[in-house]
Write a protein that holds these residues in place. Structure first.
Motif, PDB file in Angstrom:
ATOM      1  N   ASN A  79       0.879  -1.175   0.000  1.00 21.66           N
ATOM      2  CA  ASN A  79       0.000   0.000   0.000  1.00 21.66           C
ATOM      3  C   ASN A  79       0.915   1.223   0.000  1.00 21.66           C
ATOM      4  O   ASN A  79       1.633   1.464   0.973  1.00 21.66           O
ATOM      5  N   GLU A  81       1.748   5.158  -0.119  1.00 20.14           N
ATOM      6  CA  GLU A  81       1.415   6.566   0.074  1.00 20.14           C
ATOM      7  C   GLU A  81       2.734   7.282   0.338  1.00 20.14           C
ATOM      8  O   GLU A  81       3.485   6.899   1.238  1.00 20.14           O
ATOM      9  N   LYS A  83       4.852  11.078   0.747  1.00 21.40           N
ATOM     10  CA  LYS A  83       4.934  12.526   0.858  1.00 21.40           C
ATOM     11  C   LYS A  83       6.408  12.880   0.981  1.00 21.40           C
ATOM     12  O   LYS A  83       7.115  12.330   1.824  1.00 21.40           O
ATOM     13  N   LYS A 113       2.981  14.599  -3.283  1.00 21.36           N
ATOM     14  CA  LYS A 113       2.116  13.647  -2.601  1.00 21.36           C
ATOM     15  C   LYS A 113       1.608  12.670  -3.649  1.00 21.36           C
ATOM     16  O   LYS A 113       0.896  13.052  -4.575  1.00 21.36           O
ATOM     17  N   SER A 115      -0.519   9.232  -4.033  1.00 23.73           N
ATOM     18  CA  SER A 115      -1.414   8.299  -3.361  1.00 23.73           C
ATOM     19  C   SER A 115      -1.778   7.185  -4.342  1.00 23.73           C
ATOM     20  O   SER A 115      -2.732   7.296  -5.115  1.00 23.73           O
ATOM     21  N   CYS A 169      -6.095   6.993  -8.726  1.00 27.08           N
ATOM     22  CA  CYS A 169      -5.011   7.561  -7.919  1.00 27.08           C
ATOM     23  C   CYS A 169      -4.824   9.039  -8.245  1.00 27.08           C
ATOM     24  O   CYS A 169      -5.221   9.520  -9.306  1.00 27.08           O
TER      25      CYS A 169
END
Length: 357
Positions: A79, A81, A83, A113, A115, A169
Motif C-alpha cells: 500500500n 502513500e 509525501k 504527494k 497516493s 489515484c
C-alpha cells in the motif's frame, strides 16, 4: 509529474535495480507482461539506459501463429502513500523541474504527494515460458526485428513483470519557498506563497516494470537473459565471412561509383608483372649503374647530373617527387619538348626502350 512519482516509487521499492519506472502516463498501457520494449544502450551523453515502448508483443516477432500459453500470476505488493519535500537546488533539482511539467520559477522546493493505494505485481511464469520457447524461432522479416538488428545501440527486451494500481489515484505537487511546513492539499486563491498542481489517473495503470533482454542467434534461435550479467543483442557474423562480405560490398561500390578506378586496379597486375619479368631477365644489367656500355640499340643510359640536367620524376612510372627522384635517363629520347628523358635505371630504362621499339 507522473514521471517524477514513478521514479520516486522505484527508488523506494528497489527490487535490486531491475525495476524501471514508466516514463509517461500516455504509454503506461504498453508495458504489460510479454510486451516488447527497446532498450537503448548507454552512451557518452547518457549514463543510464533508456527504454522505449513498442506496439508489439513477443508472439508478434516469432515464426508461426501459435499463441504463447505461459500464464501471468498476480498478487498484492504493498500500500503506497508517499509525501516528500525536495529541494530544487543542484542537478537533481533541474531534473525534478523537468519531471514536474509546469513552471517552478521563483520556487526553491517541491512537495510531492503520491497516493497509489494498494498496488499489485503481475509477473510471467518464467519456467513455463522458457520451456515453451525452446521450439520457437525469431522472424527476421518482422519490421521491429529488422530495424533493431541494423542498430548497434538497441536491444529487444520482453516485459516480464509490471506493477499496477488497483484504484483511481492522484498526484499533487506544491511548489513554493521553504518555510515551517509544506502544504500537500490544494489551496486556490488563498495560496499566495506557492502553486499547486494535481492530476488523477485511472485504476490498473502501470507504474513500473522489469524486462529480460533477448539474445538472438543467426539461425533464429534466441535466449531470454534471466540473469543481470547476461547481455542481449544479436549474434555477430563470424569475422571471416563478415570481412568477405565487406570486401565484396566495397568492390561493388567501387565498380558502380568509378569504373575507371576499377579498370586501373584490374590492369595494374599486368603492368607489375611486366616490370618484375623484365627485372629478372635483365639482372646482369642492373648490377652496375655507373658504366656506360648498357645499351638498348643506340641508346645509352647516362647520369643526367653530369650533363647539367637536374633530378626529377621518372617519366615512365611517375615516381620521384622526393627521395625517389632519378638522376639517370637518356639523351637520345625526347619528351614533352625536352631533348632528354628521365628514367629510373632499374627497370624503367629497359621498359621505356622496349616500348619505343
Amino acid at each position: 509529474m507522473f514521471a517524477a512519482a514513478t521514479k520516486n516509487f522505484v527508488k523506494q521499492v528497489g527490487d535490486g535495480g531491475r525495476l524501471v519506472p514508466v516514463p509517461s502516463l500516455s504509454e503506461a498501457d504498453k508495458y504489460q507482461p510479454l510486451s516488447l520494449v527497446i532498450k537503448k544502450r548507454k552512451c557518452l551523453l547518457s549514463k543510464k539506459s533508456r527504454f522505449a515502448s513498442t506496439p508489439f508483443t513477443l508472439k508478434d516477432i516469432l515464426q508461426g501463429e501459435k499463441e504463447i500459453s505461459a500464464g501471468v500470476s498476480s498478487y498484492q505488493l504493498l500500500n503506497y502513500e508517499d509525501k516528500s519535500d525536495v529541494s530544487l537546488n543542484g542537478r537533481r533539482g533541474n531534473q525534478i523541474m523537468n519531471d514536474v511539467g509546469f513552471d517552478v520559477a521563483g520556487s526553491d522546493s517541491v512537495a510531492f504527494k503520491a497516493s497509489f493505494g494498494i498496488v499489485t505485481k503481475h509477473e510471467v511464469e518464467v519456467p513455463t515460458l522458457l520451456k515453451e520457447l525452446t521450439t520457437r524461432k525469431i522472424n527476421f522479416d518482422h519490421c521491429l526485428v529488422h530495424q533493431s538488428r541494423k542498430s548497434r545501440m538497441e536491444i529487444l527486451c520482453v516485459v516480464m513483470e509490471s506493477i499496477r494500481t488497483t484504484r483511481q489515484c492522484s498526484l499533487t505537487v506544491h511548489t513554493g519557498m521553504r518555510g515551517e511546513t509544506m502544504r500537500f492539499h490544494i489551496i486556490e486563491d488563498q495560496n499566495y506563497k506557492g502553486r499547486d498542481k494535481a492530476i488523477v489517473f485511472p485504476a490498473h495503470t502501470t507504474i513500473a516494470f522489469s524486462v529480460f533482454e533477448l539474445y538472438i542467434h543467426l539461425d533464429g534461435n534466441f535466449e531470454l537473459c534471466v540473469t543481470p550479467i547476461s547481455k542481449g543483442g544479436f549474434e555477430k557474423e563470424k569475422s571471416g565471412s563478415s570481412s568477405l562480405t565487406k570486401l565484396r560490398r566495397l568492390k561493388t561500390n567501387l565498380f558502380h561509383r568509378n569504373k575507371r578506378v576499377v579498370d586501373i586496379i584490374a590492369n595494374s597486375d599486368a603492368y607489375l608483372e611486366d616490370i618484375f619479368t623484365d627485372y629478372y631477365e635483365k639482372a646482369a644489367s642492373m648490377t652496375d649503374l655507373s658504366t656506360s656500355y648498357l645499351r638498348e640499340g643506340s641508346h645509352i643510359r647516362i647520369n643526367l647530373l653530369n650533363n647539367n640536367i637536374p633530378k626529377g620524376p621518372c617519366v615512365l612510372c611517375g615516381m620521384g617527387s622526393s627521395k625517389r627522384e632519378t638522376v639517370y635517363g637518356c639523351l637520345e629520347c625526347s619528351f614533352n619538348g625536352q631533348k632528354y628523358v628521365r628514367l629510373h635505371a632499374v627497370p624503367c630504362f629497359d621498359l621505356w626502350h622496349k616500348r619505343v621499339k
